[in-house]
Design a protein around this motif. Structure first.
Motif, PDB file in Angstrom:
ATOM      1  N   PHE A   1     -38.290  12.927  21.641  1.00 60.53           N
ATOM      2  CA  PHE A   1     -36.986  13.355  21.142  1.00 60.53           C
ATOM      3  C   PHE A   1     -36.388  12.168  20.420  1.00 60.53           C
ATOM      4  CE2 PHE A   1     -37.346  16.132  24.896  1.00 60.53           C
ATOM      5  CZ  PHE A   1     -37.258  17.342  24.244  1.00 60.53           C
TER       6      PHE A   1
ATOM      7  N   ASN B   1     -35.638  12.222  38.332  1.00 61.15           N
ATOM      8  CA  ASN B   1     -34.867  12.893  37.296  1.00 61.15           C
ATOM      9  C   ASN B   1     -35.154  12.261  35.956  1.00 61.15           C
ATOM     10  OD1 ASN B   1     -32.808  12.842  39.898  1.00 61.15           O
ATOM     11  ND2 ASN B   1     -33.135  14.787  38.878  1.00 61.15           N
ATOM     12  N   GLY B   2     -35.270  13.134  34.992  1.00 62.96           N
ATOM     13  CA  GLY B   2     -35.504  12.625  33.647  1.00 62.96           C
ATOM     14  C   GLY B   2     -36.951  12.275  33.403  1.00 62.96           C
TER      15      GLY B   2
ATOM     16  N   GLU C   1     -36.798  24.344  39.552  1.00 67.55           N
ATOM     17  CA  GLU C   1     -35.820  24.074  40.615  1.00 67.55           C
ATOM     18  C   GLU C   1     -35.120  25.326  41.115  1.00 67.55           C
ATOM     19  OE1 GLU C   1     -33.360  20.780  39.949  1.00 67.55           O
ATOM     20  OE2 GLU C   1     -34.907  19.600  38.945  1.00 67.55           O
TER      21      GLU C   1
ATOM     22  N   PHE D   1     -28.016  16.005  26.147  1.00 64.49           N
ATOM     23  CA  PHE D   1     -29.473  15.935  26.173  1.00 64.49           C
ATOM     24  C   PHE D   1     -30.001  15.328  27.458  1.00 64.49           C
ATOM     25  CE2 PHE D   1     -29.237  15.785  21.350  1.00 64.49           C
ATOM     26  CZ  PHE D   1     -29.393  17.155  21.280  1.00 64.49           C
TER      27      PHE D   1
ATOM     28  N   ARG E   1     -27.575   7.984  24.012  1.00 68.00           N
ATOM     29  CA  ARG E   1     -27.983   9.391  23.963  1.00 68.00           C
ATOM     30  C   ARG E   1     -26.804  10.326  24.237  1.00 68.00           C
ATOM     31  NH1 ARG E   1     -33.142  10.577  27.217  1.00 68.00           N
ATOM     32  NH2 ARG E   1     -33.648   8.683  26.060  1.00 68.00           N
TER      33      ARG E   1
ATOM     34  N   GLN F   1     -33.397  25.987  34.761  1.00 67.41           N
ATOM     35  CA  GLN F   1     -32.767  25.055  35.709  1.00 67.41           C
ATOM     36  C   GLN F   1     -31.253  25.260  35.708  1.00 67.41           C
ATOM     37  OE1 GLN F   1     -33.585  21.017  34.764  1.00 67.41           O
ATOM     38  NE2 GLN F   1     -32.754  20.260  36.673  1.00 67.41           N
TER      39      GLN F   1
ATOM     40  N   HIS G   1     -37.350  19.569  44.000  1.00 69.60           N
ATOM     41  CA  HIS G   1     -37.026  18.336  44.706  1.00 69.60           C
ATOM     42  C   HIS G   1     -37.028  18.587  46.207  1.00 69.60           C
ATOM     43  CE1 HIS G   1     -36.331  16.193  41.099  1.00 69.60           C
ATOM     44  NE2 HIS G   1     -35.335  16.955  40.707  1.00 69.60           N
TER      45      HIS G   1
ATOM     46  N   GLY H   1     -30.721  16.618  34.392  1.00 69.26           N
ATOM     47  CA  GLY H   1     -29.755  16.857  35.459  1.00 69.26           C
ATOM     48  C   GLY H   1     -29.323  15.588  36.147  1.00 69.26           C
ATOM     49  N   GLY H   2     -30.318  14.821  36.619  1.00 72.16           N
ATOM     50  CA  GLY H   2     -29.988  13.629  37.400  1.00 72.16           C
ATOM     51  C   GLY H   2     -29.192  12.640  36.580  1.00 72.16           C
ATOM     52  N   GLU H   3     -29.689  12.401  35.374  1.00 71.57           N
ATOM     53  CA  GLU H   3     -29.005  11.445  34.506  1.00 71.57           C
ATOM     54  C   GLU H   3     -27.550  11.859  34.340  1.00 71.57           C
ATOM     55  OE1 GLU H   3     -32.930  10.470  31.817  1.00 71.57           O
ATOM     56  OE2 GLU H   3     -31.656  12.171  31.342  1.00 71.57           O
TER      57      GLU H   3
ATOM     58  N   ARG I   1     -30.557  23.524  24.527  1.00 67.59           N
ATOM     59  CA  ARG I   1     -31.163  22.661  25.540  1.00 67.59           C
ATOM     60  C   ARG I   1     -31.132  23.418  26.850  1.00 67.59           C
ATOM     61  NH1 ARG I   1     -33.305  19.352  28.804  1.00 67.59           N
ATOM     62  NH2 ARG I   1     -32.302  17.431  29.542  1.00 67.59           N
TER      63      ARG I   1
ATOM     64  N   GLY J   1     -39.279  14.401  32.833  1.00 69.86           N
ATOM     65  CA  GLY J   1     -39.882  15.299  31.843  1.00 69.86           C
ATOM     66  C   GLY J   1     -40.343  16.626  32.393  1.00 69.86           C
ATOM     67  N   LYS J   2     -39.919  16.955  33.605  1.00 70.48           N
ATOM     68  CA  LYS J   2     -40.387  18.210  34.204  1.00 70.48           C
ATOM     69  C   LYS J   2     -39.927  19.402  33.373  1.00 70.48           C
ATOM     70  CE  LYS J   2     -38.352  17.236  38.080  1.00 70.48           C
ATOM     71  NZ  LYS J   2     -37.765  15.959  37.622  1.00 70.48           N
ATOM     72  N   THR J   3     -38.639  19.469  33.168  1.00 71.37           N
ATOM     73  CA  THR J   3     -38.128  20.595  32.379  1.00 71.37           C
ATOM     74  C   THR J   3     -38.740  20.614  30.995  1.00 71.37           C
ATOM     75  OG1 THR J   3     -36.071  20.435  33.595  1.00 71.37           O
ATOM     76  CG2 THR J   3     -36.032  21.703  31.575  1.00 71.37           C
ATOM     77  N   THR J   4     -38.954  19.412  30.453  1.00 67.99           N
ATOM     78  CA  THR J   4     -39.568  19.367  29.130  1.00 67.99           C
ATOM     79  C   THR J   4     -40.933  20.025  29.139  1.00 67.99           C
ATOM     80  OG1 THR J   4     -38.419  17.282  28.835  1.00 67.99           O
ATOM     81  CG2 THR J   4     -40.093  17.842  27.227  1.00 67.99           C
TER      82      THR J   4
HETATM   83  N1  ATP Z   1     -33.208  17.818  23.299  1.00 66.00           N
HETATM   84  C1  ATP Z   1     -33.321  16.538  23.754  1.00 66.00           C
HETATM   85  N2  ATP Z   1     -32.968  15.508  22.957  1.00 66.00           N
HETATM   86  C2  ATP Z   1     -33.086  14.241  23.392  1.00 66.00           C
HETATM   87  N3  ATP Z   1     -33.528  13.881  24.605  1.00 66.00           N
HETATM   88  C3  ATP Z   1     -33.897  14.871  25.464  1.00 66.00           C
HETATM   89  C4  ATP Z   1     -33.791  16.245  25.079  1.00 66.00           C
HETATM   90  N4  ATP Z   1     -34.215  16.990  26.121  1.00 66.00           N
HETATM   91  C5  ATP Z   1     -34.564  16.135  27.114  1.00 66.00           C
HETATM   92  N5  ATP Z   1     -34.385  14.872  26.727  1.00 66.00           N
HETATM   93  C6  ATP Z   1     -34.698  13.676  27.528  1.00 66.00           C
HETATM   94  O1  ATP Z   1     -36.019  13.827  28.006  1.00 66.00           O
HETATM   95  C7  ATP Z   1     -36.129  13.334  29.345  1.00 66.00           C
HETATM   96  C8  ATP Z   1     -36.717  14.419  30.222  1.00 66.00           C
HETATM   97  O2  ATP Z   1     -35.763  15.434  30.415  1.00 66.00           O
HETATM   98  P1  ATP Z   1     -36.059  16.591  31.465  1.00 66.00           P
HETATM   99  O3  ATP Z   1     -34.911  17.551  31.429  1.00 66.00           O
HETATM  100  O4  ATP Z   1     -37.406  17.131  31.242  1.00 66.00           O
HETATM  101  O5  ATP Z   1     -36.032  15.812  32.845  1.00 66.00           O
HETATM  102  P2  ATP Z   1     -36.313  16.558  34.233  1.00 66.00           P
HETATM  103  O6  ATP Z   1     -37.603  16.072  34.728  1.00 66.00           O
HETATM  104  O7  ATP Z   1     -36.127  18.018  34.073  1.00 66.00           O
HETATM  105  O8  ATP Z   1     -35.115  15.944  35.094  1.00 66.00           O
HETATM  106  P3  ATP Z   1     -34.327  16.797  36.206  1.00 66.00           P
HETATM  107  O9  ATP Z   1     -35.165  16.806  37.415  1.00 66.00           O
HETATM  108  O10 ATP Z   1     -33.038  16.022  36.396  1.00 66.00           O
HETATM  109  O11 ATP Z   1     -34.114  18.143  35.609  1.00 66.00           O
HETATM  110  C9  ATP Z   1     -34.701  12.983  29.765  1.00 66.00           C
HETATM  111  O12 ATP Z   1     -34.592  11.543  29.683  1.00 66.00           O
HETATM  112  C10 ATP Z   1     -33.809  13.587  28.733  1.00 66.00           C
HETATM  113  O13 ATP Z   1     -32.710  12.738  28.457  1.00 66.00           O
END
Ligand code: ATP
Ligand code: ATP
Ligand code: MG
Ligand code: MG
Lengths: 337, 288, 265, 398, 249
Positions: C19, C44-45, C181, E147, E143, C91, C213, E150-152, B287, C47-50
């Motif tokens: 996921f 946060n959360g 980030e 997984f 969860r 990140q 951010h 960051g913020g969560e 991850r 989906g950016k990193t996704t």
């Molecule tokens: N491998 C995984 N298995 C299950 N859930 C996941 C997985 N990877 C990410 N998630 C969920 O997908 C959502 C998006 O995650 P992501 O890391 O893309 O958020 P983000 O936009 O990068 O947030 P941040 O700004 O805090 O980094 C989150 O709710 C996270 O819990």
């Protein structure tokens, strides 16, 4: 808290700092400072056969070398590639059998079988381990622990290559002298070869994979290929050792897949100093003779042996080399805060 | 039918062996290679207490379990604690301790084939036309209960949770007031006791021989790796996979392939599911 | 800003990612044109990193396609994608901690792509990668004579590590850099020194996708901004358009007055 | 005193086949030295023994351990002769080349049952002529068993044989041969089961035995768990006579305790006479008592008497050769012909395997014993038997 | 409440904390501001005792030697040589930099583990408290921590720290990588928590602006030394602080 007011600080001897490859060496003193340890090691190894009292101890040296090579390959895989392999026995066995088969079925002489076994065995091990390369940490370790058992059982179950009786009547090295120096040179070559290799750009990739394979992928590098390469190098070394073992004892059998061959090299690495490459060799130079000296204790032998092992680990958990290097390159003194 | 019955029994006994190891690893991240030794020594201690000193069987068992637990703790307190976090050192030192115990026993004259423990309950009954002696039934039942119990313990009790946290990030656990060393010691204690339980349950079916120690070690490692480290449930299911693989080969392929197939099963499972049946380490590591 | 060509260099259409039960991305489509600096913001959360992961092949989208220069790169392994010139920063930074900073750069310089393209500043010949590495580092602000390039990365402060991440991408002579980030965890001064770096990279003709951010700095460089929320694309447009949007306000800035927000974070 | 003749004994001393050999050898050496030692043309030289634990019977220990031990004996302890082990077949085989390399005469006295051993000697005689074996091997065992079955057939009309073997290649192999031979000798082989080492449940197989109406269970196992087989056999009252060819568990006196008396009626083959009380020769009981007196236990396992005799045979050979020079001793050994604990001892000049026979006057006799009320009673060969084979009550009537 | 007197920390020969004395009174929120590698985390570790653990581990591995001198007092008695776990019992709970969640445990388990020191009643109560403080966590209960985004993760981390019933809550760079909304929520939350639970909080940040509204007193670290301190007001109208830590240009 007055006792806390002083602290022991470590200070590099000037030369170390300057000899980080960035600066040229200044004088003979510094040159010798750097080369002396290596020189002593090489000379020592080469002289060993003469220092040994009697044939028996010379034979022990050969065994030391075989384990040393095995330990080297372990150290390389574990601390420069990040693949902890408990499969030393797998390599030994594969190499041993390759050599045995080549020699007894095709009557190829030892000086050819050994390199051949290294290559054939290396390829074989790599192919068999290939699917396991994505595994990480303990998982890889355990699979590699399983492989030798597996091979042994295969050979036993299908009753191939002499089955449980093993292959006997294999040629030995031309002379004990040849044998001695072959293995000793082998160790030295691998030792310094690896030390050089891990500092090359290609070598760095392995370290990088160990630290953070994700980033390596993101740099457009196919890590599986590099892992395979690493495994090949390591297993080829292991197989070579195995081949030598076969010829020294003029025999190869399923017990070459025995757990001991996996454990002892690791032990040697641990007490010698992990990730130093020299450490494992030193470790073997200590452990194997110790185990021989203890033979007279009969059944108790292993108990003593194990206790010594534990002792080492407890009181030099960093390993001998760590300690030695630090003492050699730094001095300590108390300073006021 | 017989496949079913004996498959289950075989699997459960495997699971029993594995549990202790899984427990210790799952909690202190120490791969306890002395597991097999603990298993064996418990058998011998019981034997001594029961046959030589002549305690009632029950008390003999209780005592020896206690002794085992203490042994485990001491092992941690005096040796492993010094090499925490250095995985390879941990493997070697615990394996060495195992050697000391096993070879020590052998030297102490515990060798040959005369050491046996009585079964809990004589006689046998038929299950679907397959004779199963009571002891095996008892073993199976206790085994299953044990697994269930452990699962509840680690997921719902305070200690259990704490132990889990410990395993995953020791320092973070410290920040929350969990005394990691104490916990790890506890874990080792538990692990040793579990090893003991396994041996008490399984050994009466056979003789107590030092050699078994090594096989037990290998088997238990296999079981809990395949299951996914630190996941008892995983270990349990893995035990079933391997157990059945064995029985099935015995019946259909011929028993001298038993080990081959078992090992094959292990290797394949890992290749297909790189972090074991239940483990998620790999996904977590990757991850980003 | 550079005028954009019609043919998008990177296109996501209807990319979704599940996921288990979690909908991390939901039908996200976006076009990135060569020379763009696209900003992606979102709670946060969201989906950016996704998104980054699915573009660079670290995860496989559940559905939808991703094209790079018209070629479909959906589900290609990361190293292939990177080899085509799509690079990303992480990140959660994990540099090669057992190597000194400059050797960290040797790795990308050793990659097939770098060998082909000669790498950034490689000048075609990669004779001595380590010196090139040091040059690159110096260029992005590792003062050579302050020993910093030679320090173990484990003892380097965050600011340098972030730069190192960028350097790692640059060394590949990429066509796109996706920054996850890069500003977070940096102090004012460091960010101040980072912004021009980004701009310089952009002037090299490298397309940039930035997840941030730190809006104020982001808006200095980005010519378009996309807002994500719960894995869905809320809106895409120029900075001002986005800031004006109500949905964005309550999803992202909360009640605060936008100006105030701009000043912090 | 004269310089002693050093006997190196590489034995797996943590195992019955190792420690019984050690005791046998030491007993003989003491007796000989007490009697003044060995007469090497005129000089009376004593024997001295060097034992090293080869651990070769332990699992997970590479054979190279054993080989190291052998080499240590030769090179470091400068043993003049190697007696006893290694005990594990493959180790013994592996050691051959070493011995020939160092030209050391060796007599294997315990544990090694594989026919491969003397076959190899015969094949590469010039190279391996230094290797001898003084106890019976698998093929002899089978011979005896069959002969014995024949008696049972004649006496009780037992004809249906069920074979159980441990999953190790020598046992498997032997079992296969057994099956063939038995078949050809007019017995009906009702089934063959192979059990992985460490099996702890045999009820399935035992029921099969019952259902197939088998009357003899022929067992090839050297794992301790085989004791359970017999326990279960007793509990389930299987109407078939348990007959061990190799059945390490039942060889030892401890067996009775281990099975809580359920070992009653079990038969097993201890390879050579003298390991259980019998009258093979007048020497047999002498040995048996001397051993029991010196070590406080009866001879255990299958290696006691053979190891004991090996020393005497060697002494005799040395005295005839008038030297300890290897090649001469080899020739002398080939001409060996003395009456020993388990009969007349001669080596086959080609394969250096001791010549076996059913009559102690002819050659080395084996001995098959049956457990009767906690005692090991030799019941075969007739020539040395001390008792009759008894059938369990639940077999009598059918 | 919590006080540190001339703390010094050496990593091998490198001085990471130079003679720092800070003080945090009852129900106060104290800010510690400093650029990268100013020594914030080091300070936090020293206060929470984690440094002792680091020291021990390094010693075992034969690695670098860490020396720390000076004194840490809780309610005016030295806790300098108290094990970290005991300090946590005493009420000093650290919410570390980069969260360090329990990756393989679910969010709920993470929180429950946090409640190790709490009684059952306390635990349940605090759990609910956290859950309405951060409603986002509701749907993430099951969860795995690893997984989370960051913020969560940050929310869980703080929640977890609260579960340990702290008297003094140490937050190391809590805002790292949070969205503006998240940041303001968190800051407000911190204030609320501090009030409702009446505890003391020490919060470290790169970047004073977002936190500043809620701190009562603040210290400014520059490479290992406290170069400046004062109440909010005092620091507010200090020009160079402004430019450096508020980004008001
Ligand atoms: N491998 C995984 N298995 C299950 N859930 C996941 C997985 N990877 C990410 N998630 C969920 O997908 C959502 C998006 O995650 P992501 O890391 O893309 O958020 P983000 O936009 O990068 O947030 P941040 O700004 O805090 O980094 C989150 O709710 C996270 O819990
Ligand atoms: N384990 C360590 N070994 C050596 N030096 C260290 C170690 N940990 C921290 N340092 C050094 O100590 C100094 C202070 O580090 P610290 O992490 O406390 O700073 P920080 O203010 O927390 O920085 P950041 O804002 O990046 O978290 C830095 O120069 C860092 O390089
Ligand atoms: Mg993210
Ligand atoms: Mg910090």
């Amino acid at each position: 808290m007055s006792d806390q007011q002083t602290r022991q600080e470590r200070i590099d001897r000037g030369i170390k700092v300057r000899s980080d490859g960035l600066y040229a060496l200044m004088s003979w003193r510094e040159l010798s400072y750097l080369t002396a340890p290596r020189f002593i090691l090489i000379a020592g190894m080469l002289l060993l056969p003469f220092l040994m009292p009697g044939m028996y101890w010379q034979r022990v040296i050969s065994i030391v070398c075989i384990y040393a090579v095995l330990a080297l390959s372990f150290d390389f895989l574990a601390h420069y590639v990040g693949l902890v392999s408990l499969g030393g026995a797998f390599f030994i066995g594969t190499g041993g059998y390759s050599a045995g088969i080549l020699n007894s079925y095709f009557a190829i002489p030892p000086f050819l079988t050994v390199p051949l076994a290294a290559i054939i065995g290396g390829v074989f091990c790599t192919l068999v381990l290939f699917p396991c390369l994505p595994l990480k940490g303990v998982y890889f370790a355990i699979v590699t622990l399983m492989y030798p058992l597996f091979m042994a059982r295969i050979i036993e179950a299908f009753d191939i290559f002499g089955g449980t009786d093993g292959l006997i009547g294999i040629d030995s090295f031309a002379s004990s002298f040849a044998e001695q120096y072959f293995v000793i040179i082998m160790v030295l070559v691998f030792l310094f070869g690896l030390r050089r290799f891990v500092t090359t750009d290609r070598g760095l990739i392995f370290t990088a994979i160990m630290d953070n394979d994700q980033a390596v992928k993101a740099s457009g590098i196919n890590i599986t290929r590099y892992k395979a390469l690493a495994v090949f190098i390591a297993s080829a070394m292991g197989c070579m050792a195995g081949a030598c073992l076969t010829h020294i004892y003029m025999w190869s059998g399923i017990s070459q897949f025995a757990l001991d061959f996996s454990i002892l090299p690791i032990a040697a690495t641990v007490i010698g100093g992990s990730g130093t490459l020299v450490g494992p060799v030193i470790g073997c130079l200590i452990l194997v003779p110790v185990s021989e000296l203890l033979r007279d204790f009969g059944t108790l032998r292993i108990v003593f042996y194990a206790s010594i092992l534990v002792g080492f680990i407890l009181f030099r958990s960093g390993g001998i080399m760590e300690y030695g290097q630090r003492k050699y390159e730094q001095f300590e003194r108390w300073t006021q805060i | 039918m017989e496949i079913l019955v004996y498959g289950t029994i075989n699997s459960v006994s495997l699971a029993l062996m594995g549990l202790g190891f899984a427990m210790v690893y799952g909690i202190s991240r120490v791969p306890n290679f002395a597991h097999g030794a603990l298993y064996i020594i418990c058998g011998f201690v019981t034997w001594t207490l029961f046959q030589k000193i002549g305690l009632p069987y029950f008390f003999a068992i209780i005592f020896s379990l206690g002794i085992n637990g203490i042994l485990g703790m001491l092992m941690y307190r005096f040796v492993l604690i010094r090499v925490r976090g250095m995985n390879i050192s941990e493997i070697i030192s615990s394996y060495a301790i195992g050697l000391i115990i096993l070879e020590g026993l052998r030297f102490g004259g515990f060798r040959g084939m005369t050491y046996t423990l009585p079964v809990f309950m004589e006689g046998s009954l038929m299950i679907g036309g397959v004779p199963v002696d009571y002891h095996r039934l008892i073993m199976t039942i206790i085994g299953i209960c044990l697994v269930a119990g452990l699962w509840l313990f680690t997921h719902y009790t305070k200690i259990g949770l704490a132990l889990q946290g410990m395993a995953q990030d020791e320092r973070a656990a410290l920040m929350l007031g969990i005394d990691s060393d104490f916990m790890a010691m506890l874990a080792m204690g538990f692990g040793a006791i579990l090893a003991g339980v396994a041996s008490i349950l399984i050994l009466p079916l056979g003789n107590i021989v030092v050699e078994a120690g090594y096989n037990v070690l290998i088997m238990s490692i296999a079981v809990c790796i395949v299951g996914g480290l630190g996941s008892w449930m995983g270990a349990f299911f893995a035990a079933f996979i391997i157990g059945y693989a064995q029985i099935l080969t015995v019946v259909f392929i011929g028993s001298h392939f038993q080990m081959v197939v078992a090992l094959l099963a292990i290797i394949l499972t890992l290749i297909l599911k790189p972090s074991g049946l239940f483990g998620q380490q790999k996904e977590l590591e990757e991850r980003v | 800003m550079n005028q954009t060509t019609t043919e998008p260099i990177l296109r996501m259409d209807n990319v979704s990612k599940l996921f288990g039960g979690v909908q991390a991305l939901k039908d996200v489509s976006v076009d990135v044109f060569s020379g763009d600096v696209l900003g992606i913001i979102g709670p946060n959360g969201s989906g950016k990193t996704t998104i980054v992961n699915s573009i660079t092949g670290f995860i496989k989208p559940t559905s939808g396609k991703i094209y790079f220069k018209g070629k479909n790169i959906t589900g290609k392994p990361p190293h292939k994608v990177a080899d085509m010139g799509v690079t990303r920063t992480f990140q959660i930074m994990r540099p090669y901690h057992s190597l000194p900073a400059y050797k960290n750069l040797v790795i990308p310089l050793f990659s097939p792509r770098a060998k082909r393209t000669g790498g950034w500043r490689g000048g075609g010949s990669l004779g001595n990668r380590q010196t090139i590495a040091i040059d690159i580092l110096e260029e992005i602000g590792f003062e050579r004579d302050s020993y910093i390039p030679f320090k173990k990365t484990s003892t380097l402060p965050t600011g340098y590590l972030k730069r190192l991440e960028l350097a790692r991408c640059l060394a590949l002579k990429p066509e796109i850099i996706i920054c996850d980030e890069v500003f977070s965890g940096l102090s004012m001064s460091e960010i101040a020194s980072m912004v021009p770096l980004i701009q310089r990279i952009q002037d090299e003709g490298i397309t940039i996708v930035m997840i941030e951010h730190r809006l104020r700095e982001l808006f200095q460089v980005a010519n378009r901004v996309m807002v994500l929320n719960f894995g869905e694309k809320l809106i895409e447009g120029t900075a001002s358009e986005v800031m004006a949007d109500e949905k964005v306000k309550e999803a992202y800035f909360g009640s605060e007055k936008v100006e105030e927000v701009m000043t912090y974070a | 005193a004269e310089k002693p003749i050093i006997l190196g004994a590489p034995l797996s001393t943590a195992y019955v086949y190792g420690w019984d050999a050690e005791r046998g050898i030491k007993l003989a050496v003491d007796e000989i030295n007490a009697a003044g030692g060995v007469n090497v043309n005129g000089k009376k030289r004593p024997f001295s023994v060097e034992v090293i634990d080869t651990r070769d019977l332990e699992p997970g220990v590479p054979v190279s351990e054993a080989l190291m031990a052998v080499e240590r004996l030769i090179l470091n302890k400068n043993a003049d002769f190697i007696l006893g082990g290694p005990n594990r077949s493959e180790a013994a085989l592996a050691a051959m080349s070493l011995l020939s390399k160092h030209k050391k005469v060796s007599i294997v006295t315990s544990g090694v049952l594989t026919p491969a051993y003397h076959k190899t000697v015969a094949k590469k005689y010039d190279k391996l002529k230094y290797c001898f074996r003084i106890h019976g091997e698998a093929v002899n065992l089978i011979g005896e068993m069959i002969a014995n079955f024949a008696d049972l057939k004649a006496k009780y009309g037992l004809t249906k044989v069920f074979i159980m073997a441990q999953d190790v290649s020598h046992a498997r192999g032997a079992a296969k041969v057994m099956g063939k031979v038995a078949g050809s000798k007019g017995f009906e082989v009702t089934g063959t089961e192979i059990f992985p080492t460490g099996t702890t449940d045999y009820s399935m197989a035992l029921l099969k035995v019952k259902s197939t109406g088998s009357q003899i269970i022929n067992i090839w196992m050297d794992m301790p768990e085989s004791a359970i087989l017999l326990k279960q056999w007793y509990d389930l009252q299987i109407p078939a006579l348990p007959f061990g060819s190799t059945l390490a568990a039942a060889e030892q006196p401890g067996f009775w305790k281990a099975t809580e008396g359920k070992g009653q009626y079990t038969l097993c083959n201890v390879v050579n006479a003298g390991n259980a009380p019998s009258d093979a020769t007048e020497w047999t009981m002498k040995f048996y008592n001397a051993y029991t007196e010196k070590w406080g236990v009866e001879p255990e396992g299958l290696g006691s008497s053979s190891s004991y005799m090996a020393v005497y045979v060697l002494k005799d050979a040395i005295e005839r050769a008038g030297t300890i020079e290897s090649d001469k001793v080899v020739t002398a050994l080939e001409q060996t012909d003395i009456m020993g604990v388990y009969g007349r001892l001669r080596f086959d000049p080609k394969s250096h395997q001791v010549i076996a026979a059913l009559d102690p006057k002819e050659g080395a006799v084996g001995s098959i014993l049956q457990w009767q009320d906690g005692k090991r009673v030799v019941v075969y060969p007739k020539s040395i038997a001390k008792g009759e084979i008894l059938l369990p009550p639940w077999m009598g009537k059918n | 409440m919590l006080e540190a007197r001339n703390l010094m920390v050496f990593y091998e020969n490198m001085l990471a904390l130079n003679n720092i004395s800070i003080k945090c009174d009852e129900n106060q929120i104290v800010g510690v501001f400093g650029a990268n590698s100013a020594g914030k985390s080091t300070l936090m570790y020293a206060l929470s005792g984690i440094m002792l653990d680091i020291q021990k581990k390094e010693k075992m591995a034969g690695g670098e030697r860490i020396t720390l001198t000076g004194d840490v007092l809780l309610e005016n008695q030295s806790i300098m040589d108290l094990k970290p776990s005991l300090r946590a019992k005493a009420g000093i709970v650290l919410c570390p930099e980069r969260r360090r969640l329990f990756k393989e445990s679910s969010v709920l388990e993470n929180l429950r583990i946090g409640g190790y020191l709490a009684t059952k009643a306390q635990a349940n109560q605090t759990l609910d408290y956290v859950m309405n403080m951060f409603p986002a966590l509701q749907k993430l209960r099951k969860r795995l921590g690893g997984f989370l985004s960051g913020g969560e993760q940050q929310m869980v981390a703080i929640g977890r720290a609260l579960m340990a019933q702290p008297k003094v809550l140490l937050l190391d760079e809590p805002l790292l990588g949070l969205s503006p909304l998240m940041q303001s929520t968190l800051i407000k939350a911190t204030k609320v928590i501090q009030k409702e639970q009446n505890i003391s909080v020490i919060v470290s940040e790169q970047y004073a602006r977002p936190v500043f509204p809620i701190v009562d007193y603040a210290y400014i670290l520059e490479n290992g030394a406290a170069v400046m301190e004062g109440t909010r007001e005092e620091l507010m109208d200090n020009p160079d602080v402004k430019s450096a830590y508020f980004g008001v240009s």
